[in-house]
Design a protein around this motif. Structure first.
Motif, PDB file in Angstrom:
ATOM      1  N   PHE A   1     -35.474  70.129  25.186  1.00 41.43           N
ATOM      2  CA  PHE A   1     -34.761  68.795  24.628  1.00 41.43           C
ATOM      3  C   PHE A   1     -33.481  68.720  24.483  1.00 41.43           C
ATOM      4  O   PHE A   1     -32.657  68.007  24.766  1.00 41.43           O
TER       5      PHE A   1
ATOM      6  N   VAL B   1     -31.837  68.232  27.940  1.00 39.34           N
ATOM      7  CA  VAL B   1     -31.944  66.924  28.466  1.00 39.34           C
ATOM      8  C   VAL B   1     -30.872  65.737  27.788  1.00 39.34           C
ATOM      9  O   VAL B   1     -30.449  64.762  28.437  1.00 39.34           O
ATOM     10  N   LEU B   2     -30.862  66.005  26.523  1.00 36.37           N
ATOM     11  CA  LEU B   2     -29.934  65.268  25.711  1.00 36.37           C
ATOM     12  C   LEU B   2     -28.055  65.465  25.893  1.00 36.37           C
ATOM     13  O   LEU B   2     -27.329  64.616  25.814  1.00 36.37           O
TER      14      LEU B   2
ATOM     15  N   PRO C   1     -25.854  62.555  29.071  1.00 40.32           N
ATOM     16  CA  PRO C   1     -26.905  61.741  29.775  1.00 40.32           C
ATOM     17  C   PRO C   1     -26.202  61.329  31.214  1.00 40.32           C
ATOM     18  O   PRO C   1     -26.936  61.342  32.008  1.00 40.32           O
TER      19      PRO C   1
ATOM     20  N   TRP D   1     -27.337  63.013  34.155  1.00 39.37           N
ATOM     21  CA  TRP D   1     -28.531  62.876  34.773  1.00 39.37           C
ATOM     22  C   TRP D   1     -28.796  61.547  35.356  1.00 39.37           C
ATOM     23  O   TRP D   1     -29.470  61.427  36.524  1.00 39.37           O
TER      24      TRP D   1
ATOM     25  N   SER E   1     -33.885  69.691  34.889  1.00 38.25           N
ATOM     26  CA  SER E   1     -32.784  70.202  34.170  1.00 38.25           C
ATOM     27  C   SER E   1     -31.843  71.234  34.884  1.00 38.25           C
ATOM     28  O   SER E   1     -30.687  70.688  35.045  1.00 38.25           O
TER      29      SER E   1
ATOM     30  N   TYR F   1     -34.366  59.149  33.479  1.00 36.05           N
ATOM     31  CA  TYR F   1     -33.995  59.792  32.719  1.00 36.05           C
ATOM     32  C   TYR F   1     -34.852  59.341  31.309  1.00 36.05           C
ATOM     33  O   TYR F   1     -35.072  59.957  30.317  1.00 36.05           O
ATOM     34  N   ARG F   2     -34.708  58.197  30.936  1.00 37.33           N
ATOM     35  CA  ARG F   2     -35.613  57.446  29.783  1.00 37.33           C
ATOM     36  C   ARG F   2     -36.822  58.215  29.649  1.00 37.33           C
ATOM     37  O   ARG F   2     -37.375  58.507  28.642  1.00 37.33           O
TER      38      ARG F   2
ATOM     39  N   VAL G   1     -36.796  61.895  28.650  1.00 38.83           N
ATOM     40  CA  VAL G   1     -36.510  61.778  27.149  1.00 38.83           C
ATOM     41  C   VAL G   1     -37.667  61.612  26.099  1.00 38.83           C
ATOM     42  O   VAL G   1     -38.158  62.613  25.507  1.00 38.83           O
TER      43      VAL G   1
ATOM     44  N   ILE H   1     -39.929  64.123  23.908  1.00 39.67           N
ATOM     45  CA  ILE H   1     -40.195  63.935  22.635  1.00 39.67           C
ATOM     46  C   ILE H   1     -41.619  63.874  21.855  1.00 39.67           C
ATOM     47  O   ILE H   1     -42.003  64.571  21.080  1.00 39.67           O
TER      48      ILE H   1
END
Length: 254
Positions: A115, A118-119, A122, A125, A164, A236-237, A240, A244
């Motif tokens: 996580f 990924v953040l 951005p 990505w 990733s 990408y969205r 994420v 989560i």
């Protein structure tokens, strides 16, 4: 267990959703493993092996979809593919002797690391790199050999870890990394199915039921993702969001 009509419906619909998730990002195995164990009643080790059947259908359909739209580019990726495959052989060899359930606690904390990755930045990505970075062979082995081991052993979460590394380290775009991810997983899944079958761990009937939905989900998503404008941003969205949800579920929030 004796299957009712609703079992088939859940398996096919769950497989479809897993195919969509795996093609765009990953973690489709969260759905399929849950269905195999909690809905269809398979033991964990057999569910882990049987899950590879629907993964095979997903990766075949998704890879063909990306190839058809000229998004599957394997040039410059031979060492990456080679080391993931070699690592997967070792992972599958261990998976036939050790229950995947023992690794749930490790996987739980691995999610937090993913996580954070990924953040971080951005834009990396989403941005379309002109070309990916060819790493030295020793670096490729150091990064992708352990990744292959993990994919061969438990598979769940393999897609996002691969993305990733492929996006942030090797500089593939999200869409091209997704296409390469499906091809790589396809290559070692064929091998893993052979080993699991040799050890009598695959339930072909239940795997095939989920595989139907997963193949359709993988192919349609690959076709759509190859054509949609700003596909990297949407992928990408979704990535994420999935991470989560999986973290919340794994840590018992719901």
């Amino acid at each position: 267990m004796e299957l009712e009509t609703y079992h088939y419906i859940i398996a096919v619909l769950g497989g479809y959703l897993a195919g969509v998730m795996n093609t765009l990002a990953g973690y489709g195995s969260i759905i399929t493993l849950t269905i195999l164990m909690d809905v269809l009643g398979l033991p964990g080790n057999i569910a882990n092996a049987t899950n590879r059947v629907n993964i095979l259908s997903n990766t075949v359909a998704g890879s063909f979809g990306f190839y058809k739209n000229k998004k599957l580019d394997l040039s410059g990726s031979k060492w990456l593919i080679t080391f993931v495959f070699l690592g997967a052989i070792l992972g599958v060899a261990m998976a036939v002797t050790v229950s995947a359930d023992q690794f749930k606690s490790i996987f739980k904390y691995l999610l937090l690391v993913i996580f954070i990755a990924v953040l971080i930045n951005p834009k990396k990505w989403i941005h379309d790199h002109k070309e990916h970075r060819n790493l030295p062979i020793w670096k490729t082995a150091l990064i992708y050999l352990p990744l292959g081991f993990y994919g061969g052993f438990i598979q769940m979460g393999m897609g996002i870890v691969f993305l990733s590394l492929a996006v942030l380290v090797s500089h593939y775009t999200m869409i091209k990394a997704n296409a390469l991810k499906l091809f790589v997983i396809l290559s070692y899944t064929i091998m893993s199915i052979a080993i699991f079958q040799y050890n009598g761990l695959i339930n072909w009937k239940l795997g095939a039921i989920i595989a139907i939905g997963q193949a359709v989900g993988g192919y349609t998503t690959a076709i759509y993702a190859s054509k949609i404008k700003n596909a990297n941003l949407y992928a990408y969205r979704i990535l994420v969001f999935i991470v989560i949800i999986v973290i919340l579920r794994t840590f018992g929030v719901f």
